[in-house]
Design an enzyme around this catalytic site. Structure first.
Site, PDB file in Angstrom:
ATOM      1  N   TYR A 139       0.838  -1.194   0.000  1.00  5.90           N
ATOM      2  CA  TYR A 139       0.000   0.000   0.000  1.00  5.90           C
ATOM      3  C   TYR A 139       0.883   1.258   0.000  1.00  5.90           C
ATOM      4  O   TYR A 139       0.580   2.239  -0.678  1.00  5.90           O
ATOM      5  CB  TYR A 139      -0.934  -0.009   1.218  1.00  5.90           C
ATOM      6  CG  TYR A 139      -1.981  -1.096   1.149  1.00  5.90           C
ATOM      7  CD1 TYR A 139      -3.083  -0.983   0.308  1.00  5.90           C
ATOM      8  CD2 TYR A 139      -1.869  -2.255   1.924  1.00  5.90           C
ATOM      9  CE1 TYR A 139      -4.043  -1.986   0.237  1.00  5.90           C
ATOM     10  CE2 TYR A 139      -2.831  -3.261   1.858  1.00  5.90           C
ATOM     11  CZ  TYR A 139      -3.900  -3.124   1.016  1.00  5.90           C
ATOM     12  OH  TYR A 139      -4.848  -4.117   0.938  1.00  5.90           O
ATOM     13  N   ASN A 162     -12.657  -0.498  -4.890  1.00  9.34           N
ATOM     14  CA  ASN A 162     -12.460  -0.644  -6.327  1.00  9.34           C
ATOM     15  C   ASN A 162     -13.702  -1.288  -6.962  1.00  9.34           C
ATOM     16  O   ASN A 162     -14.048  -2.422  -6.634  1.00  9.34           O
ATOM     17  CB  ASN A 162     -11.218  -1.524  -6.566  1.00  9.34           C
ATOM     18  CG  ASN A 162     -10.988  -1.860  -8.015  1.00  9.34           C
ATOM     19  OD1 ASN A 162     -11.559  -1.240  -8.910  1.00  9.34           O
ATOM     20  ND2 ASN A 162     -10.147  -2.846  -8.262  1.00  9.34           N
ATOM     21  N   CYS A 170      -6.459  -4.616  -7.907  1.00  8.31           N
ATOM     22  CA  CYS A 170      -6.196  -4.250  -6.505  1.00  8.31           C
ATOM     23  C   CYS A 170      -5.742  -5.465  -5.699  1.00  8.31           C
ATOM     24  O   CYS A 170      -5.178  -5.313  -4.617  1.00  8.31           O
ATOM     25  CB  CYS A 170      -7.424  -3.589  -5.879  1.00  8.31           C
ATOM     26  SG  CYS A 170      -8.914  -4.602  -5.940  1.00  8.31           S
ATOM     27  N   HIS A 171      -5.963  -6.674  -6.233  1.00  6.99           N
ATOM     28  CA  HIS A 171      -5.506  -7.881  -5.541  1.00  6.99           C
ATOM     29  C   HIS A 171      -3.980  -7.962  -5.485  1.00  6.99           C
ATOM     30  O   HIS A 171      -3.433  -8.720  -4.704  1.00  6.99           O
ATOM     31  CB  HIS A 171      -6.089  -9.144  -6.200  1.00  6.99           C
ATOM     32  CG  HIS A 171      -5.694  -9.310  -7.637  1.00  6.99           C
ATOM     33  ND1 HIS A 171      -6.391  -8.712  -8.672  1.00  6.99           N
ATOM     34  CD2 HIS A 171      -4.670  -9.991  -8.215  1.00  6.99           C
ATOM     35  CE1 HIS A 171      -5.836  -9.044  -9.822  1.00  6.99           C
ATOM     36  NE2 HIS A 171      -4.785  -9.813  -9.572  1.00  6.99           N
ATOM     37  N   GLU A 197      -1.828 -15.974 -10.790  1.00  5.95           N
ATOM     38  CA  GLU A 197      -0.814 -15.189 -11.503  1.00  5.95           C
ATOM     39  C   GLU A 197       0.596 -15.697 -11.220  1.00  5.95           C
ATOM     40  O   GLU A 197       1.450 -15.678 -12.103  1.00  5.95           O
ATOM     41  CB  GLU A 197      -0.964 -13.717 -11.137  1.00  5.95           C
ATOM     42  CG  GLU A 197      -2.279 -13.127 -11.626  1.00  5.95           C
ATOM     43  CD  GLU A 197      -2.390 -11.621 -11.398  1.00  5.95           C
ATOM     44  OE1 GLU A 197      -1.399 -10.995 -10.960  1.00  5.95           O
ATOM     45  OE2 GLU A 197      -3.473 -11.063 -11.659  1.00  5.95           O
TER      46      GLU A 197
END
Length: 200
Positions: A139, A162, A170-171, A197
């Site tokens: 963050y 979001n 945002c993950h 991912e």
């Protein structure tokens, strides 16, 4: 045309008939410019996702845990009450999400409507796609990225609100200690996206 409608209305009510009537409603409402927000739901490895779009682009992706009916009610209040289930308008979004979950897509190429966010939240959300597929940032790093290093908590709020999770990633934003942190779709969904991912 009226005879066709009469025939359809007098036919026994079955799924096929209802689908044909809805497709006709969708087509005619779209042609007449009466649909301000089109929506559909799609299956995903994370459960059913609600997709909604305006003429500007994709405006909302919502997890089932957010209560799709409540999301639609909010869209009706904030954007327009002229909402219709119109899956064809979201075909590209559905296809790109399928490709993403199948690990064949690492970025989204969709027009986005960010009108549900404003000010600093919108600024943060426009920068989140700069975090590449399979990468993460804290963050604090995102606060620095948007030019306001002290706004760590505000970055957290921007991520938590979001309106386009998955598409605006945002993950990929984690706490300073490397733990996952909160997520609009829940911790299990955020963890699953990060694993997806990382495995690519």
């Amino acid at each position: 045309m009226n005879d066709d409608l009469t025939t359809l209305l007098s036919a026994p009510v079955d799924t096929g008939t209802l689908d044909r009537l809805h497709r006709r409603l969708e087509r005619e409402a779209d042609t007449a410019g009466l649909v301000d927000v089109a929506y559909t739901t799609v299956d995903s490895p994370l459960g059913a996702l609600l997709l909604a779009a305006t003429a500007k682009g994709l405006v909302r992706v919502a997890y089932a845990s957010e209560d799709h009916d409540q999301v639609l009610e909010t869209l009706g209040r904030k954007l327009s009450p002229r909402i219709l289930r119109a899956p064809r308008r979201l075909d590209d979004t559905a296809r790109e999400l399928d490709e993403y979950f199948a690990k064949r897509r690492t970025t989204f190429d969709l027009a986005l409507d960010l009108s549900l966010s404003h000010g600093f939240r919108q600024l943060v959300q426009t920068h989140l796609p700069e975090i590449g597929y399979g990468q993460t940032r804290t963050y604090r790093q995102v606060a620095e990225l948007v030019g306001n290093p002290k706004a760590v908590r505000a970055v957290g709020t921007a991520c938590a609100t979001n309106p386009l999770p998955v598409v605006i990633p945002c993950h990929r934003v984690l706490r300073a200690d490397g733990t996952v942190g909160g997520y609009i779709g829940g911790l299990a969904a955020k963890t699953a996206l990060l694993k997806l991912e990382a495995a690519a």
